[in-house]
Design a protein around this motif. Sequence first.
Motif, PDB file in Angstrom:
ATOM      1  N   LYS A 141       0.839  -1.203   0.000  1.00 11.93           N
ATOM      2  CA  LYS A 141       0.000   0.000   0.000  1.00 11.93           C
ATOM      3  C   LYS A 141       0.878   1.258   0.000  1.00 11.93           C
ATOM      4  CE  LYS A 141      -4.254  -1.264  -0.195  1.00 11.93           C
ATOM      5  NZ  LYS A 141      -5.066  -0.751  -1.319  1.00 11.93           N
ATOM      6  N   LEU A 142       2.093   1.129   0.482  1.00 10.59           N
ATOM      7  CA  LEU A 142       3.018   2.255   0.497  1.00 10.59           C
ATOM      8  C   LEU A 142       3.947   2.232  -0.722  1.00 10.59           C
ATOM      9  CD1 LEU A 142       3.891   2.389   4.319  1.00 10.59           C
ATOM     10  CD2 LEU A 142       2.510   4.008   3.032  1.00 10.59           C
ATOM     11  N   GLN A 143       3.440   1.737  -1.859  1.00  7.58           N
ATOM     12  CA  GLN A 143       4.215   1.792  -3.103  1.00  7.58           C
ATOM     13  C   GLN A 143       3.317   2.227  -4.243  1.00  7.58           C
ATOM     14  OE1 GLN A 143       6.921  -1.115  -4.332  1.00  7.58           O
ATOM     15  NE2 GLN A 143       7.906  -1.298  -2.311  1.00  7.58           N
ATOM     16  N   ARG A 144       3.898   2.869  -5.243  1.00  6.83           N
ATOM     17  CA  ARG A 144       3.170   3.276  -6.446  1.00  6.83           C
ATOM     18  C   ARG A 144       3.961   2.831  -7.656  1.00  6.83           C
ATOM     19  NH1 ARG A 144       0.385   3.935  -2.797  1.00  6.83           N
ATOM     20  NH2 ARG A 144      -1.041   5.631  -2.266  1.00  6.83           N
ATOM     21  N   ARG A 145       3.287   2.186  -8.589  1.00  5.65           N
ATOM     22  CA  ARG A 145       3.903   1.790  -9.857  1.00  5.65           C
ATOM     23  C   ARG A 145       2.795   1.480 -10.841  1.00  5.65           C
ATOM     24  NH1 ARG A 145       7.478  -3.301  -8.370  1.00  5.65           N
ATOM     25  NH2 ARG A 145       7.936  -2.636  -6.257  1.00  5.65           N
ATOM     26  N   ASP A 146       3.128   1.466 -12.151  1.00 12.05           N
ATOM     27  CA  ASP A 146       2.115   1.112 -13.135  1.00 12.05           C
ATOM     28  C   ASP A 146       1.997  -0.405 -13.248  1.00 12.05           C
ATOM     29  OD1 ASP A 146       1.343   3.692 -13.633  1.00 12.05           O
ATOM     30  OD2 ASP A 146       2.824   3.986 -15.229  1.00 12.05           O
ATOM     31  N   GLU A 147       0.961  -0.802 -14.003  1.00 17.89           N
ATOM     32  CA  GLU A 147       0.644  -2.227 -14.085  1.00 17.89           C
ATOM     33  C   GLU A 147       1.851  -3.090 -14.459  1.00 17.89           C
ATOM     34  OE1 GLU A 147      -2.996  -3.076 -16.194  1.00 17.89           O
ATOM     35  OE2 GLU A 147      -2.381  -5.158 -16.499  1.00 17.89           O
ATOM     36  N   ALA A 148       2.651  -2.613 -15.435  1.00 15.85           N
ATOM     37  CA  ALA A 148       3.794  -3.426 -15.879  1.00 15.85           C
ATOM     38  C   ALA A 148       4.762  -3.688 -14.726  1.00 15.85           C
ATOM     39  CB  ALA A 148       4.517  -2.717 -17.020  1.00 15.85           C
ATOM     40  N   GLU A 149       4.950  -2.685 -13.865  1.00 10.64           N
ATOM     41  CA  GLU A 149       5.869  -2.855 -12.746  1.00 10.64           C
ATOM     42  C   GLU A 149       5.269  -3.751 -11.655  1.00 10.64           C
ATOM     43  OE1 GLU A 149       8.974  -2.268 -11.629  1.00 10.64           O
ATOM     44  OE2 GLU A 149       9.522  -1.689 -13.658  1.00 10.64           O
ATOM     45  N   TRP A 150       3.947  -3.681 -11.456  1.00 13.40           N
ATOM     46  CA  TRP A 150       3.307  -4.602 -10.506  1.00 13.40           C
ATOM     47  C   TRP A 150       3.445  -6.033 -11.029  1.00 13.40           C
ATOM     48  CZ3 TRP A 150       2.542  -3.162  -5.766  1.00 13.40           C
ATOM     49  CH2 TRP A 150       2.191  -1.844  -5.464  1.00 13.40           C
ATOM     50  N   GLU A 151       3.375  -6.146 -12.361  1.00 14.34           N
ATOM     51  CA  GLU A 151       3.502  -7.471 -12.954  1.00 14.34           C
ATOM     52  C   GLU A 151       4.921  -8.026 -12.736  1.00 14.34           C
ATOM     53  OE1 GLU A 151       1.729  -7.879 -16.890  1.00 14.34           O
ATOM     54  OE2 GLU A 151       3.274  -9.363 -17.357  1.00 14.34           O
ATOM     55  N   HIS A 152       5.935  -7.185 -12.951  1.00 11.43           N
ATOM     56  CA  HIS A 152       7.312  -7.630 -12.676  1.00 11.43           C
ATOM     57  C   HIS A 152       7.443  -8.080 -11.223  1.00 11.43           C
ATOM     58  CE1 HIS A 152       8.665  -6.437 -16.533  1.00 11.43           C
ATOM     59  NE2 HIS A 152       8.780  -5.135 -16.297  1.00 11.43           N
ATOM     60  N   LEU A 153       6.799  -7.340 -10.341  1.00 11.92           N
ATOM     61  CA  LEU A 153       6.886  -7.664  -8.908  1.00 11.92           C
ATOM     62  C   LEU A 153       6.288  -9.049  -8.636  1.00 11.92           C
ATOM     63  CD1 LEU A 153       7.490  -6.425  -5.958  1.00 11.92           C
ATOM     64  CD2 LEU A 153       5.035  -6.032  -5.886  1.00 11.92           C
ATOM     65  N   ALA A 154       5.140  -9.326  -9.264  1.00 11.29           N
ATOM     66  CA  ALA A 154       4.510 -10.638  -9.063  1.00 11.29           C
ATOM     67  C   ALA A 154       5.417 -11.742  -9.610  1.00 11.29           C
ATOM     68  CB  ALA A 154       3.141 -10.658  -9.738  1.00 11.29           C
ATOM     69  N   HIS A 155       6.047 -11.509 -10.746  1.00  9.90           N
ATOM     70  CA  HIS A 155       6.978 -12.486 -11.320  1.00  9.90           C
ATOM     71  C   HIS A 155       8.161 -12.723 -10.389  1.00  9.90           C
ATOM     72  CE1 HIS A 155       5.442 -13.424 -15.312  1.00  9.90           C
ATOM     73  NE2 HIS A 155       5.026 -12.173 -15.400  1.00  9.90           N
ATOM     74  N   PHE A 156       8.696 -11.618  -9.869  1.00 14.99           N
ATOM     75  CA  PHE A 156       9.833 -11.744  -8.941  1.00 14.99           C
ATOM     76  C   PHE A 156       9.451 -12.613  -7.731  1.00 14.99           C
ATOM     77  CE2 PHE A 156      10.204  -9.463  -4.810  1.00 14.99           C
ATOM     78  CZ  PHE A 156      11.361 -10.077  -4.330  1.00 14.99           C
ATOM     79  N   HIS A 157       8.218 -12.405  -7.239  1.00 11.63           N
ATOM     80  CA  HIS A 157       7.776 -13.199  -6.085  1.00 11.63           C
ATOM     81  C   HIS A 157       7.764 -14.683  -6.405  1.00 11.63           C
ATOM     82  CE1 HIS A 157       6.508  -9.551  -4.001  1.00 11.63           C
ATOM     83  NE2 HIS A 157       6.224 -10.299  -2.948  1.00 11.63           N
ATOM     84  N   LEU A 193       1.858   4.940 -10.919  1.00  9.21           N
ATOM     85  CA  LEU A 193       3.103   5.701 -10.737  1.00  9.21           C
ATOM     86  C   LEU A 193       2.823   7.201 -10.613  1.00  9.21           C
ATOM     87  CD1 LEU A 193       6.186   5.591 -10.624  1.00  9.21           C
ATOM     88  CD2 LEU A 193       6.213   5.823 -13.117  1.00  9.21           C
ATOM     89  N   GLN A 194       1.993   7.748 -11.510  1.00 10.58           N
ATOM     90  CA  GLN A 194       1.704   9.183 -11.472  1.00 10.58           C
ATOM     91  C   GLN A 194       0.454   9.426 -10.638  1.00 10.58           C
ATOM     92  OE1 GLN A 194       3.931  10.917 -12.837  1.00 10.58           O
ATOM     93  NE2 GLN A 194       4.868   9.483 -14.297  1.00 10.58           N
TER      94      GLN A 194
END
Length: 532
Positions: A141-157, A193-194
Amino acid sequence: MNNFMLKPLGLSLLAASLGSMASVASAASVAEQAEGILNKQCVACHTREGDNQWSRISYQRKTPEGWLMTIARMQVMHGLEISDADRRVLVKHLSDTQGLAPEETDGYRYVLERRLNAQESLEPALLAEGCARCHSGARFKLQRRDEAEWEHLAHFHLGQYPSAEYQMLSRDRDWFPIMMEKLVPMLGEQQPLQSSEWSSWQQATKTDMKGRWSVAGHMPGKGDLTATMVVTPLAGEDQFSVSMSGQYADGTPLQGSGKATLYTGYEWRANLTIDGVRMRQVFAVRDGQLTGRMFNRNDESMGADISAAHMDGKSTLLAVQPGYIKAGTQSELMLVGTGLSGMPTFGKGVEVVSIRKDSDRRMHVTVRASRNHEGVNAVSIGKAKGVELAVYKDIDQVNVVPAYAVARVGGNGGSTNKLFARFEAEAWSAGKDGQTGTADDFRIGMVPATWEARPFDDIAAADNDLGFAGRLDPRTGVFSTADAGPNPQRRMMTNNAGHLTVTAQVQDGNQTHSADAELIVTVQRWNNPPIP
Ligand code: HEC
Ligand code: HEC
């Protein structure tokens, strides 16, 4: 959570390093230094995409603690080598240029303030089940990013923690497709992000920290406090020395000093030694006022809720201590603020008997509350307002806060400190209708109580948890946890864990109210990252 991998860096120490950037050389600006570090240390794996633009790094915003954790993760997982000083420069620069606006942290500051007994409620349930079962929901909740970056995060997990897929709450469903199709787009939409908040915060005039601050606070187990805080700029960018001097309501002094860094124009992080205890301040500063928590770095359960205002001549009210009076009685209250002058008013049914002013930030006022009025009154003095006084006829209900607490064994030669639990008794009035649980109930405040612990259930009784897990102070409600390690005197040589019921008894005239809380005393938290 079983697979945090950050232990080698001692992340709780890392968090503390956020308050002391003073070693940062002031010759080159933080921005120039940071760009140098990014171009030297990060480009081995992150592509430079133009001036001040690096793959992944330039497409997310987060808190100072969030940046610290990401860079620490680069060190632990990917072998990044970076000095502590360079890491501080990066955290400062990235939080300043890719931070969160104050509004974007509202509602989730409890993790930064280390309120470890906070209970989260995340919507929708799918988000809580998918993303907040290994760590707090506040972490994302304390992060902001666009969908592509959330997707990278899920992949990293999934790549890094494959157990994500077969743990409870994921092995019963198609976890990864749910992440990709539902949660990732949702996060991208809700936390992009914005944002207009971030754009306007970057334009906003920031508070100048320099100078004297009037402080009001409350520490569970100890009581109300007032102090002055003096902030002096140091050589580095947004670096300050800070000193505090004041006292608790019981007369004991509060004295100390340390160093601070201001991130993102409002995220104040300081390390101080107060009366010999290493304390940390996590404050949000806006419009000449600050709020947050000051806590013991070795036992985060010990901490004070703090509010403060810059003593720059404006008139402000921070607190009335105590914040309640019983109808039909007379008592001395203290107003805390800045530029206090003139005659204070305490609302309907409350008259001022006498005033004893000891400075323009503290005023002792003896007031008398009539027998006939009850309710929550607005307090004001001159133009300053925003503080309330609860006028009550009777205490009708008491709650223990927190209702559910976790304490942890520690010490005993081990590397992890004890975590205590601290309880308070919160009194409520039933209001005019005399019925609790209705709309006109009002909170009176934290009132004195006597405290007692007993076994939570038969198992706790059979194992004598009460005798082993620690000791509850009958006067203060502070539970001091027992030592870590196996205990030969316990069944199966187990450690000093336990499960207890904590009871408060509050006396109001000849009425006694009591209320319970649940206390789990458990083992050390070995991984204690800045954002749990
Ligand atoms: C040795 C390779 C390596 C180096 C050096 C490195 N990174 Fe990374 N970084 C990665 C990899 C791999 C990922 C993607 C997987 C992950 O998120 O851990 C990543 C991801 C990230 C992310 C995205 C994290 C997220 O939450 O989605 C950020 C931000 C980041 N790195 C910052 C940095 C910064 C800043 C530096 C330099 C101080 C740095 N990295 C240096 C390998 C590296
Ligand atoms: C299986 C357990 C698990 C689940 C499920 C999980 N996480 Fe994480 N998450 C972790 C671990 C472990 C880390 C890295 C630990 C660290 O850096 O301390 C992490 C780190 C993060 C970070 C910090 C990354 C950075 O560098 O900024 C964010 C943000 C995050 N998770 C969000 C999410 C979201 C969103 C979801 C749901 C899509 C999710 N997590 C689900 C275990 C989990």
